[in-house]
Design an enzyme around this catalytic site. Structure first.
Site, PDB file in Angstrom:
ATOM      1  N   ASP A  19     -19.475 -24.568  17.867  1.00 47.35           N
ATOM      2  CA  ASP A  19     -19.254 -23.213  18.075  1.00 47.35           C
ATOM      3  C   ASP A  19     -18.429 -23.161  19.346  1.00 47.35           C
ATOM      4  O   ASP A  19     -17.589 -22.274  19.491  1.00 47.35           O
ATOM      5  CB  ASP A  19     -20.891 -22.498  18.505  1.00 47.35           C
ATOM      6  N   ALA A  20     -18.915 -23.667  20.449  1.00 50.61           N
ATOM      7  CA  ALA A  20     -18.116 -23.792  21.688  1.00 50.61           C
ATOM      8  C   ALA A  20     -16.695 -24.102  21.546  1.00 50.61           C
ATOM      9  O   ALA A  20     -15.650 -23.340  21.967  1.00 50.61           O
ATOM     10  CB  ALA A  20     -18.651 -24.570  22.569  1.00 50.61           C
TER      11      ALA A  20
END
EC number: 3.1.26.-
Length: 138
Positions: A19-20
């Protein structure tokens, strides 16, 4: 990170990393495109990083046979992982598929497959920019 390290990480942790990483690709793309106002950056970024967009992207990847068998395994690891949270404004199925998408990006990052990560991230950007109408986005 060595092979044994990332192979032992569960799907949710891979998705957390992915996600990051995916968010950084999107933010870099938007800033390079000349967007600088935080509200506009956030609004446009959601077209790329929402659970709905990520589920759309992974479906397109599968349709176009873009993923290797190992990449498919890591997608499934994230998709099938038991999560104690749910996304807002989306179905459980869409959320799980997007978790698999993020796990794939986490796997590629942690296994230091930078070229492949760059390739898939760019494919995602081009795909979303060309298909915003299919996602119900402006």
């Amino acid at each position: 990170m060595n092979d044994e390290s990332f192979e032992q990480i569960n799907g949710i942790a891979l998705a957390y990393m992915g996600d990051a990483i995916y968010e950084v690709y999107i933010r870099r793309h938007l800033i390079a495109a000349g967007l600088t106002k935080p509200n506009k950056l956030h609004r446009i970024a959601t077209h790329f990083v929402s659970a709905k967009a990520q589920a759309f992207l992974i479906t397109k990847m599968e349709e176009e046979d873009l993923l290797t068998p190992v990449e498919q395994e890591y997608f499934k690891r994230g998709r099938n992982a038991k999560s104690h949270t749910t996304a807002k404004n989306t179905s459980v199925l869409t959320y799980r598929i997007s978790t698999g998408f993020e796990a794939l990006f986490g796997y590629l990052y942690l296994s230091e497959q930078t070229q492949r990560l760059d390739e898939l991230a760019q494919w995602c950007i081009v795909t979303i920019e060309g298909k915003k109408d299919e996602l119900g986005q402006d």
